[in-house]
Structure formats: C-alpha cells, structure tokens
Design a protein around this motif. Structure first.
Motif, PDB file in Angstrom:
ATOM      1  N   GLN A 102     -29.158 -22.821  -7.373  1.00  0.00           N
ATOM      2  CA  GLN A 102     -30.645 -22.573  -7.535  1.00  0.00           C
ATOM      3  C   GLN A 102     -31.220 -22.000  -6.357  1.00  0.00           C
ATOM      4  OE1 GLN A 102     -32.603 -26.281  -7.689  1.00  0.00           O
ATOM      5  NE2 GLN A 102     -34.615 -25.537  -8.431  1.00  0.00           N
ATOM      6  N   THR A 103     -31.788 -20.724  -6.541  1.00  0.00           N
ATOM      7  CA  THR A 103     -32.545 -20.194  -5.363  1.00  0.00           C
ATOM      8  C   THR A 103     -34.098 -19.936  -5.386  1.00  0.00           C
ATOM      9  OG1 THR A 103     -32.106 -18.073  -6.086  1.00  0.00           O
ATOM     10  CG2 THR A 103     -30.524 -19.022  -4.699  1.00  0.00           C
ATOM     11  N   PRO A 104     -34.920 -20.212  -4.341  1.00  0.00           N
ATOM     12  CA  PRO A 104     -34.434 -20.299  -2.936  1.00  0.00           C
ATOM     13  C   PRO A 104     -33.593 -21.883  -2.669  1.00  0.00           C
ATOM     14  CG  PRO A 104     -36.710 -20.592  -2.883  1.00  0.00           C
ATOM     15  CD  PRO A 104     -36.453 -20.175  -4.439  1.00  0.00           C
ATOM     16  N   ALA A 105     -32.702 -21.557  -2.021  1.00  0.00           N
ATOM     17  CA  ALA A 105     -31.763 -22.642  -1.863  1.00  0.00           C
ATOM     18  C   ALA A 105     -31.801 -23.544  -0.432  1.00  0.00           C
ATOM     19  CB  ALA A 105     -30.242 -22.285  -2.109  1.00  0.00           C
ATOM     20  N   TYR A 106     -31.514 -24.662  -0.509  1.00  0.00           N
ATOM     21  CA  TYR A 106     -31.319 -25.409   0.702  1.00  0.00           C
ATOM     22  C   TYR A 106     -30.425 -24.837   1.664  1.00  0.00           C
ATOM     23  CZ  TYR A 106     -29.426 -29.291   3.764  1.00  0.00           C
ATOM     24  OH  TYR A 106     -29.024 -30.076   4.906  1.00  0.00           O
ATOM     25  N   PRO A 107     -30.437 -24.158   2.863  1.00  0.00           N
ATOM     26  CA  PRO A 107     -29.448 -23.809   3.694  1.00  0.00           C
ATOM     27  C   PRO A 107     -28.101 -24.431   3.978  1.00  0.00           C
ATOM     28  CG  PRO A 107     -31.738 -23.212   4.567  1.00  0.00           C
ATOM     29  CD  PRO A 107     -31.796 -24.414   3.648  1.00  0.00           C
ATOM     30  N   GLY A 108     -28.202 -25.839   4.222  1.00  0.00           N
ATOM     31  CA  GLY A 108     -27.055 -26.585   4.310  1.00  0.00           C
ATOM     32  C   GLY A 108     -26.347 -26.738   3.126  1.00  0.00           C
ATOM     33  N   ALA A 109     -26.653 -26.514   1.850  1.00  0.00           N
ATOM     34  CA  ALA A 109     -25.771 -26.228   0.577  1.00  0.00           C
ATOM     35  C   ALA A 109     -25.043 -25.037   0.795  1.00  0.00           C
ATOM     36  CB  ALA A 109     -26.474 -26.360  -0.730  1.00  0.00           C
ATOM     37  N   ALA A 110     -25.617 -23.890   1.098  1.00  0.00           N
ATOM     38  CA  ALA A 110     -25.134 -22.568   1.080  1.00  0.00           C
ATOM     39  C   ALA A 110     -24.044 -22.476   2.359  1.00  0.00           C
ATOM     40  CB  ALA A 110     -26.049 -21.609   1.217  1.00  0.00           C
ATOM     41  N   ALA A 111     -24.496 -23.147   3.375  1.00  0.00           N
ATOM     42  CA  ALA A 111     -23.536 -23.380   4.524  1.00  0.00           C
ATOM     43  C   ALA A 111     -22.264 -24.034   4.018  1.00  0.00           C
ATOM     44  CB  ALA A 111     -24.252 -23.795   5.750  1.00  0.00           C
ATOM     45  N   SER A 144     -26.591 -16.678  -7.459  1.00  0.00           N
ATOM     46  CA  SER A 144     -27.915 -17.409  -7.867  1.00  0.00           C
ATOM     47  C   SER A 144     -28.080 -17.255  -9.363  1.00  0.00           C
ATOM     48  CB  SER A 144     -29.015 -16.395  -7.073  1.00  0.00           C
ATOM     49  OG  SER A 144     -29.073 -15.087  -7.609  1.00  0.00           O
ATOM     50  N   ILE A 145     -28.776 -18.179  -9.805  1.00  0.00           N
ATOM     51  CA  ILE A 145     -29.375 -18.584 -11.002  1.00  0.00           C
ATOM     52  C   ILE A 145     -30.571 -18.012 -11.361  1.00  0.00           C
ATOM     53  CG2 ILE A 145     -29.382 -20.298 -12.959  1.00  0.00           C
ATOM     54  CD1 ILE A 145     -28.135 -22.115 -10.837  1.00  0.00           C
ATOM     55  N   PRO A 146     -30.792 -17.250 -12.715  1.00  0.00           N
ATOM     56  CA  PRO A 146     -32.051 -16.695 -12.879  1.00  0.00           C
ATOM     57  C   PRO A 146     -33.103 -17.772 -13.077  1.00  0.00           C
ATOM     58  CG  PRO A 146     -30.142 -15.581 -14.109  1.00  0.00           C
ATOM     59  CD  PRO A 146     -29.568 -16.656 -13.471  1.00  0.00           C
ATOM     60  N   GLU A 147     -34.240 -17.579 -13.066  1.00  0.00           N
ATOM     61  CA  GLU A 147     -35.362 -18.453 -12.964  1.00  0.00           C
ATOM     62  C   GLU A 147     -36.440 -17.760 -14.128  1.00  0.00           C
ATOM     63  OE1 GLU A 147     -37.068 -20.583  -9.932  1.00  0.00           O
ATOM     64  OE2 GLU A 147     -34.975 -21.414  -9.284  1.00  0.00           O
ATOM     65  N   ASP A 148     -37.484 -18.860 -14.715  1.00  0.00           N
ATOM     66  CA  ASP A 148     -38.669 -18.016 -15.191  1.00  0.00           C
ATOM     67  C   ASP A 148     -39.624 -18.875 -14.936  1.00  0.00           C
ATOM     68  OD1 ASP A 148     -38.197 -20.740 -16.541  1.00  0.00           O
ATOM     69  OD2 ASP A 148     -37.292 -19.645 -18.425  1.00  0.00           O
ATOM     70  N   ALA A 149     -40.714 -18.781 -15.460  1.00  0.00           N
ATOM     71  CA  ALA A 149     -42.030 -19.620 -15.038  1.00  0.00           C
ATOM     72  C   ALA A 149     -41.726 -21.251 -14.807  1.00  0.00           C
ATOM     73  CB  ALA A 149     -43.200 -19.371 -15.930  1.00  0.00           C
ATOM     74  N   GLY A 162     -30.422 -17.734 -18.723  1.00  0.00           N
ATOM     75  CA  GLY A 162     -30.070 -17.006 -17.622  1.00  0.00           C
ATOM     76  C   GLY A 162     -28.818 -17.467 -17.231  1.00  0.00           C
ATOM     77  N   LEU A 163     -28.695 -18.907 -17.049  1.00  0.00           N
ATOM     78  CA  LEU A 163     -27.540 -19.619 -16.610  1.00  0.00           C
ATOM     79  C   LEU A 163     -26.521 -19.493 -17.579  1.00  0.00           C
ATOM     80  CD1 LEU A 163     -26.224 -21.937 -14.999  1.00  0.00           C
ATOM     81  CD2 LEU A 163     -26.915 -23.442 -16.482  1.00  0.00           C
ATOM     82  N   ARG A 164     -26.561 -19.305 -18.957  1.00  0.00           N
ATOM     83  CA  ARG A 164     -25.372 -19.118 -19.837  1.00  0.00           C
ATOM     84  C   ARG A 164     -24.793 -17.831 -19.673  1.00  0.00           C
ATOM     85  NH1 ARG A 164     -28.061 -20.147 -23.876  1.00  0.00           N
ATOM     86  NH2 ARG A 164     -27.469 -22.256 -24.458  1.00  0.00           N
ATOM     87  N   GLU A 165     -25.925 -16.818 -19.563  1.00  0.00           N
ATOM     88  CA  GLU A 165     -25.422 -15.460 -19.552  1.00  0.00           C
ATOM     89  C   GLU A 165     -24.803 -15.234 -18.257  1.00  0.00           C
ATOM     90  OE1 GLU A 165     -29.032 -13.193 -19.781  1.00  0.00           O
ATOM     91  OE2 GLU A 165     -29.297 -13.969 -21.956  1.00  0.00           O
ATOM     92  N   THR A 166     -25.229 -15.657 -17.197  1.00  0.00           N
ATOM     93  CA  THR A 166     -24.498 -15.532 -15.852  1.00  0.00           C
ATOM     94  C   THR A 166     -23.094 -16.265 -15.863  1.00  0.00           C
ATOM     95  OG1 THR A 166     -26.812 -15.697 -14.603  1.00  0.00           O
ATOM     96  CG2 THR A 166     -24.470 -16.044 -13.359  1.00  0.00           C
ATOM     97  N   VAL A 167     -23.072 -17.316 -16.438  1.00  0.00           N
ATOM     98  CA  VAL A 167     -21.578 -18.054 -16.331  1.00  0.00           C
ATOM     99  C   VAL A 167     -20.738 -17.235 -17.122  1.00  0.00           C
ATOM    100  CG1 VAL A 167     -20.380 -19.755 -16.951  1.00  0.00           C
ATOM    101  CG2 VAL A 167     -22.457 -20.214 -15.873  1.00  0.00           C
TER     102      VAL A 167
END
Length: 392
Positions: free
Chosen positions: A113-122, A133-138, A145-150
């Motif tokens: 999920q983005t924007p993401a906690y930097p500690g997780a990315a690190a 990153s996972i797509p987002e909407d409103a 978007g999650l399904r399509e990305t996976v």
C-alpha cells in the motif's frame, strides 16, 4: 561483497532533536501520559521479587503472563488469537523484518500500500524482495486493481504472495479503510491465496474512541498481524508481537529466534504487570485525549497559516499521529527541506513514502510529541519556509 549486490536502503532521519528545532518529523508518542510513579513502583517490585528471571534469557515465545495483555488489546478491535499463534518481537519493525526473511525469498514480490511506511519498504528491500504498489481509488486500496496486479505479476512469472498494508490511521496519510473495503480486499486475498501483512500500531488511537475491525479479526487464516506496545505504552521497552496462523507463526518464530535469540523477559514482565494491575483503558484514553488536542491545534494552525483555498490541501485526522499535506500543483516538497531547517522546523518529504520517488508532492507532519504551546509556532515557521522555498 554482499553489500555491493543490494540497493542502498535508508530511513529518513526522524528523531533528531535539540536546540530550538521544532520537529514534526518522527512519530514519537506523548510519554507525559504515562503514570511513571506507578510504573516505577511496579518495576521495583518486579526486580526485587523476580529479577533473576526478568534479567535472564527467555524462550522465543510470548510470556504466559503477557498473553492476556495482548489479547485484551486485540479484542478491542475485533481480533482474537492464542498463545500458540503469537510470536514475540521487539516492535513492529522487527516483525516486518521477520516476515520479509521468514515468509519470502529474495527476488519475490511483495505488494505494498502506498504511500508506505518507509520502515516496511526498507525491511522488504533489505531482505532482497521486489516491491510493487497496489492501485487505489477514492476509497483506498482497490480490490479490482489488486487482482489485476497480482495476475499480471504471476503471468510474468513473478512470485507475489504477500500483501502489506496499514489499514487503520495509516502512516503517513492517517486514512482508514472502511469495513466494506476491508471485506472486499480479503475476498481477493482468499481468491488469489495472498497472505496479508497487517501493520497496526495506531488502531486504538481513534480520537472518538471508536475502532475498526482488524483484517486479522475478519480473516485470521489469511492475515499476519503485527502489533506493538510502542504507541499504546512506550517505545523504549521495544516490545511487540506477531499474531499469525499456526504454521506461519512456527516459521516466524524460527526466524525471530535467529534474529534476537530471545525476547526481553524484563520488557514482557513489565508490560504484563502493568496490565494486570491497571488494564489498558485509562492509559489509552489518555493518549487519545492528548493526540486529539494536538491534532486540532495543528489543523487550526494550518488553516490560519495556509488557508483552505491555497496550494496546500489536507484532511483533519480522526486518529493516529499524522497530517498528510499535498501540493495541488505537484511541487516537490523536498525543495522546502533546506528552508525549513533555516526556520528551525522539520518534516518528512513525501518521496520517502514512495517506492520510487512518487508522492514527492506531499509531506508528513507528526503532531503527537510536539509541545502543545509550540505547535502553532512550528506551523508558522513551516509556512515561512514554504514562502522562502517558493521564492528561490
């Protein structure tokens, strides 16, 4: 060398203090809320009566006395677990590293999920994982978007089984996923056999006392839950936990044992003693009240200094530690860092929360630890830095 084969992984400088600096950077809790005399007396008794155990090595399990303290916290957000499903950590950051090392292999992809906690990315990058990153909407994370990305990643031959998210009072945006959206995401997770990593440091810190059902409570068989005492008690004890399906917990326990050998028996005993004698309600209510007041002071100051029709936009938070500012015209907030330093104020630019420099048009402000009398002054300094930066 090994270090030459991995990308450099850096964390933003969050906890710098001193001088006349007003720091809106690091997510430090307000420890003025802690009943220090009560805790001091409990620690003294603990050391006097059980010091030889509290200062010794322990096993890689959550201490039996601490289990009720954890289950009490989790139950307040609709979650449940057992001692067999718990793995001790020295905080959520260790939990993230354990997940990255214990549940994935270098080269695999973790959805974030983005924007993401930097500690997780690190943590994920340090373990050699690729981030997507996972797509987002409103409404936040988008199930379609999650399904399509996976499916796209798997069609490309990439292994994508882990999904990391911070669904309640998210760091850095402060947003919370609705119950309907949580259920939709979990439906996709079941369909695609995804293991969801739920990072939940702030879930109990809603200003109105309301809570949202955790993903773990809705689908415990598909969720690895990261809990911590850092935000509801104090970070200095470095104590947290993972709640996971039993077979996953077994793998994570092996990993954490290699990382730390054993958890701190003193920290676990201290927290267990506090909960047994005091419970959590009064302390959590105290934190909520503190952050509710500080949040309002910061939001009021932002409106006074920046207005509501100018280039900056934000939402008043309903819980957690943070306000997320965005520049309507897409200006890179990193360009304001030097001017802010000259004005004696600090923040974290939005690019730190992206996976590849995105979200540079935003910045994160933390209100949780700044003295109440200095919040308006800090925002005034920040507004001056914006003007100074825009003029250069």
């Amino acid at each position: 060398m090994w270090t030459d084969t991995r990308p450099a992984v850096e964390m933003p400088q969050l906890f710098e203090r001193g001088g006349d600096l007003i720091s809106f950077a690091g997510g430090l809790p307000d420890l003025d809320v802690l009943p220090l005399e009560t805790i001091s007396a409990q620690l003294s008794r603990l050391v006097r009566l059980g010091g030889k155990l509290a200062f010794q090595y322990s096993t890689p399990h959550v201490a039996k006395a601490l289990v009720p303290a954890i289950t009490d916290l989790m139950a307040r957000e609709g979650a449940a677990t057992t001692a067999e499903n718990l793995v001790p950590t020295n905080g959520s950051q260790m939990g993230l590293m354990a997940v990255a090392l214990g549940l994935a292999a270098p080269g695999q992809t973790v959805l974030v999920q983005t924007p993401a906690y930097p500690g997780a990315a690190a943590a994920f990058r340090t373990a050699g994982l690729d981030l997507c990153s996972i797509p987002e909407d409103a409404d936040g994370l988008a199930p379609a978007g999650l399904r399509e990305t996976v499916l796209r990643l798997r069609a490309e031959g990439r292994t994508a089984r882990l999904l990391y998210c911070n669904p309640t009072f998210q760091n850095p945006t402060g947003t919370t996923l609705s119950l309907a959206r949580r259920e939709e995401l979990l439906t996709v997770a079941r369909e695609l056999d995804l293991l969801v990593v739920e990072d939940n440091p702030y879930g109990l810190l809603g200003f109105d006392g309301q809570t949202a059902d955790t993903l773990q409570g809705l689908a415990p068989e598909h969720v690895v839950y990261l809990g911590t005492f850092s935000k509801v008690f104090a970070p200095g004890l470095r104590c947290g936990w993972i709640a996971a399906p039993q077979e996953v917990a077994h793998a994570l326990r092996r990993t954490t044992e290699v990382m730390a050998l054993s958890p701190s028996a003193l920290a676990q005993a201290s927290l267990a003693a506090f909960h047994a004698r005091n419970g959590w309600t009064e302390l959590i209510d105290g934190y909520r009240a503190s952050y509710r007041e500080r949040s309002a002071l910061m939001a009021d100051a932002l409106e006074a200094e920046l207005g509501t029709q100018g280039p900056w936009t934000w939402e008043r938070p309903e819980g957690g530690f943070y306000i997320w500012l965005r520049h309507r015209e897409g200006v890179d907030t990193g360009t304001f860092v030097a001017a802010a330093a000259e004005q004696g104020v600090s923040f974290v630019p939005g690019s730190h929360f992206g996976l590849g420099g995105e979200h540079a048009d935003a910045l994160r402000l933390c209100f949780s630890h700044v003295p109440k009398k200095r919040i308006a002054e800090g925002i005034s300094r920040l507004a001056s830095a914006f003007q100074q930066g825009a003029a250069t």
